[in-house]
Structure formats: C-alpha cells, structure tokens
Write an enzyme that holds these catalytic residues in place. Structure first.
Site, short mmCIF file in Angstrom:
data_model
loop_
_atom_site.label_atom_id
_atom_site.label_comp_id
_atom_site.label_asym_id
_atom_site.label_seq_id
_atom_site.Cartn_x
_atom_site.Cartn_y
_atom_site.Cartn_z
CE LYS A 115 28.23 26.89 -43.12
NZ LYS A 115 28.68 27.54 -41.95
CE LYS A 153 29.34 32.67 -47.61
NZ LYS A 153 28.55 32.14 -46.41
CE LYS A 158 35.28 31.12 -41.14
NZ LYS A 158 34.79 31.09 -39.69
P1 TYM Z 1 31.14 32.77 -39.90
O1 TYM Z 1 31.98 32.48 -38.99
O2 TYM Z 1 30.69 31.90 -41.14
O3 TYM Z 1 31.40 34.26 -40.45
C1 TYM Z 1 31.87 35.40 -39.59
C2 TYM Z 1 31.24 36.48 -40.03
O4 TYM Z 1 31.88 36.88 -41.55
C3 TYM Z 1 30.84 36.98 -42.35
N1 TYM Z 1 31.22 36.41 -43.57
C4 TYM Z 1 31.16 37.36 -44.76
N2 TYM Z 1 30.92 38.55 -44.86
C5 TYM Z 1 31.02 39.23 -46.29
N3 TYM Z 1 31.49 38.18 -47.25
C6 TYM Z 1 31.61 36.97 -47.16
N4 TYM Z 1 32.07 36.11 -47.97
C7 TYM Z 1 31.58 36.43 -45.84
N5 TYM Z 1 31.80 35.02 -45.08
C8 TYM Z 1 31.53 35.15 -44.02
C9 TYM Z 1 29.65 36.63 -41.84
O5 TYM Z 1 28.45 36.90 -42.32
C10 TYM Z 1 29.86 36.81 -40.37
O6 TYM Z 1 29.32 37.74 -39.75
N6 TYM Z 1 26.70 32.11 -37.31
C11 TYM Z 1 27.79 32.96 -37.56
C12 TYM Z 1 28.59 33.12 -36.19
C13 TYM Z 1 27.88 33.48 -34.99
C14 TYM Z 1 27.02 34.65 -34.87
C15 TYM Z 1 26.48 34.95 -33.58
C16 TYM Z 1 27.36 35.88 -35.37
C17 TYM Z 1 27.48 32.71 -34.00
N7 TYM Z 1 26.82 33.41 -33.08
C18 TYM Z 1 25.74 35.71 -32.83
C19 TYM Z 1 26.45 37.19 -34.79
C20 TYM Z 1 25.65 36.84 -33.42
C21 TYM Z 1 28.71 32.46 -38.60
O7 TYM Z 1 28.76 31.07 -39.05
O8 TYM Z 1 29.73 33.38 -39.15
#
Ligand code: TYM
Length: 333
Positions: free
Chosen positions: A114, A198, A201
């Site tokens: 990132k 991947k 967003k």
């Molecule tokens: P974030 O907001 O980037 O993504 C949310 C969830 O979607 C999953 N994800 C994917 N899974 C499969 N293929 C993809 N291309 C893909 N893109 C995103 C992510 O793995 C995630 O599960 N740090 C985390 C948010 C967070 C969190 C937490 C998660 C903050 N605190 C505590 C679990 C527990 C994040 O940025 O997810």
C-alpha cells in the site's frame, strides 16, 4: 463449541465481490449457526490511514453497514457498529503498540504494497494499522476471525502481540490469541483483468472488479470483458495450474453456487470460456442483485442505519470498555 466471531471491513467505497466471497458471505454463514456470538465492525478508524473525503466517508460507513445487513447479517443476532463510536479500540491500540515490535511491523507485506515505492510519504497510521486491528480483535476475546487471505499476516501479528503482552505482564489468560478462519479455495478473489492480481477497491480499472452495487448490465459487461486464455476449460485441478484466469472465474462460480471446485471442473470440462462466462454472469446477477437493491433501499433511510450502528456500539462498548479497564489495571494505570 460456541465461537466468538469478530471481523471488520473498511468503509472505503467500492465493496466488491472479493469482499463478499472472502469475508461477508462467511459472516452470514457463521451468524446463522446459533451457537456463535458475532460482532461485525465497520472499521472507519482504519479507513483514514489513507486520506478520505469526510462526506464520502460518512456515506461509505452507512453503505458498508447496509451491505452487511443486505447480505444477511441480522442486527438482532449480531452486533454491527462502527469502530470510531467505541473509544476502547483506540485506547487498546496505544497500549498494544507499546508491546508490538518495529521488526514485526516491518515484515507486513500489505504495508509495503500500500505504501508503494515512497514509503516515507505513507501515514504513520498506515504503518501501525495492524496494531489497531489486534486491538479490535483482542478486546472482544474473539476466538475466530473470518477474513480473506490478505489478512492472514495481520492475524499472526495479533497472536504475537497477545502472547507477548500475556508473557511480559505475567497474565497468561488475559489476551486470547484468535484463530483465523480463511476458506481454503476462495480466500483470494483475483482481478478480472489480471488473474495474478488481487481484486481490490483501489484498482483504477473499474472493469477489474464487480462492485456490490453494480447493475445487472454492468455485471454482464464486466464478465464478458474479463481476461481469459485461449484453451478450453480443464476437468481437474492439475489443469488449472498456470491458468490464473480460469482458476479465478471457476472459483467465483464455485463459491457463489456453493459447490466445490471439483464439481465445477466436472461441469465445465472441455467447454469454452464463453460457456462459463454465461453461467457465471447469471449466478453473480442472481446472488448480487437482491443485495444491491436492498443496499439502495436501506440507504434511503439513513436514520435506520445510524440507529443500528449506535445500538451496536452501545453493546460493543459494554464488552470492550471492561476489557480495556483490565488491561489498564495490569499495565499499572
Ligand atoms: P478490507 O476492508 O480490506 O477487506 C474486508 C475483507 O475482505 C477481504 N478481501 C478479500 N477476500 C478475498 N479476495 C479479495 N480480493 C479480497 N479483498 C478483500 C479481506 O481479507 C477482509 O476480510 N484490516 C482489515 C479490516 C479489519 C479487520 C479487523 C478484519 C480491521 N480490523 C479485525 C478482521 C478483524 C481490512 O482492511 O479489510
């Protein structure tokens, strides 16, 4: 065994099929097992690690909560709230940040991706973001955390932080290292334009992802234009090796039709990508259109969504404030 589930999604707009298959769809399955206690968080504090337009952020917080509910998360069964309403997350994060080591954070591949080449210009928040994530999880004694594959390393860090805190302060049972719940086959949904990248967003190519709010026509068009290779489809997993686009499209189809990859391989063996794409568009439209319509409906009543978040935050506050109090006592405050 009853599980305590915690997970979060950032309200940064463009929720996509990767978020749905990798995370939200599993949240719903976990919630539907009555033995589980589930907490799903709109992680708005995480979102501002990259500059957000304040008005858009507010809308995206509501949209993410609406996407949870529209996908089947029931606020009567699960706690849904946004992180910034519950101060314990930030408080816990500071204390845990004094336990986490620089060397651990320096290994985080997501920060490297990132921040890009010029990491001197990345925010400090982006660097310490996995510590806030650990605070989110540990404050609720979560036993299981459903996430996509890209969050695996952050969960390992969370476990390391919990163990080091427990050791340093001689309180072996205070912070519970959580188990990741990462699906075997569909934990990494790839870009429709490049099967080695991947689905994300932040990809500037709109055609690389299916958004949860896309219309039927947009979905059909994006799948039509999705990258393929020139061979017919294989009948076994061996045949998917070195064919990332075939693997991705067949994975998406399998996940949405709730069938294993072997059954999908049997269904399409010897067929062309055009056959797969036709059925894939159909299943995506069938699964996502009701969600997309429900999101729009929910967003027309902002007070309703806001109330769900406020009610969820009160429940989350009740749990997490007690935990942070214990942590503070143990530290010597
Ligand atoms: P974030 O907001 O980037 O993504 C949310 C969830 O979607 C999953 N994800 C994917 N899974 C499969 N293929 C993809 N291309 C893909 N893109 C995103 C992510 O793995 C995630 O599960 N740090 C985390 C948010 C967070 C969190 C937490 C998660 C903050 N605190 C505590 C679990 C527990 C994040 O940025 O997810």
């Amino acid at each position: 065994m009853s599980k305590k589930i915690f997970s979060g999604v950032q309200p940064t707009g463009n929720l996509h099929l990767g978020n749905y298959i990798g995370a939200i769809k599993n949240f719903v399955d976990l919630q539907n097992n009555k033995d589980n206690n589930c907490i799903f968080c709109v992680v708005d504090l995480h979102a501002i690690t990259v500059m957000q337009d304040p008005t858009e952020l507010k809308n995206n917080i509501r949209e993410t909560a609406a996407a949870f509910i529209a996908s089947g998360i029931d606020p009567k069964n699960s706690i849904i709230f946004n992180q910034s309403l519950v101060p314990a997350h930030s408080e816990g994060s500071w204390i845990l940040g004094c336990i986490a080591r620089m060397g651990w954070l320096n290994r985080m591949t997501q920060f490297k991706e990132k921040a890009g080449k010029d990491k001197e210009k990345a925010s400090v928040g982006l660097y310490i973001y996995p510590i806030l994530m650990a605070s989110d999880i540990l404050l609720y004694d979560a036993t299981h955390v459903p996430v996509g594959d890209d969050q695996k390393q952050h969960l390992e860090l969370c476990r390391d932080i919990a163990q080091k805190f427990n050791n340093e302060y001689k309180c072996p049972d205070l912070l519970r290292p959580p188990e990741p719940l990462i699906q075997k086959n569909f934990s990494r949904i790839m870009s429709l334009k490049d099967g080695t990248k991947k689905m994300s967003k932040s990809d500037i190519a709109e055609g690389s992802r299916i958004n949860l709010t896309d219309t039927e026509d947009q979905i059909i068009n994006k799948i039509k234009k999705a990258k393929t290779d020139n061979d017919i489809l294989p009948g076994n997993e061996e045949g998917l090796k070195g064919r990332p686009e075939a693997e991705n499209l067949m994975g998406i189809y399998s996940s949405l039709s709730n069938q294993n990859i072997v059954d999908t391989l049997n269904e399409f063996e010897g067929k062309n990508f055009s056959d797969l794409k036709k059925k894939l568009s159909e299943i995506i439209v069938t699964k996502l259109s009701p969600i997309s319509k429900e999101i729009q409906k929910l967003l027309s009543d902002k007070n309703y969504i806001d109330q769900i978040l406020v009610d969820g935050a009160a429940k989350a506050e009740d749990i997490s404030s007690k935990k942070v109090k214990k942590i503070k006592e143990i530290v010597g405050f």
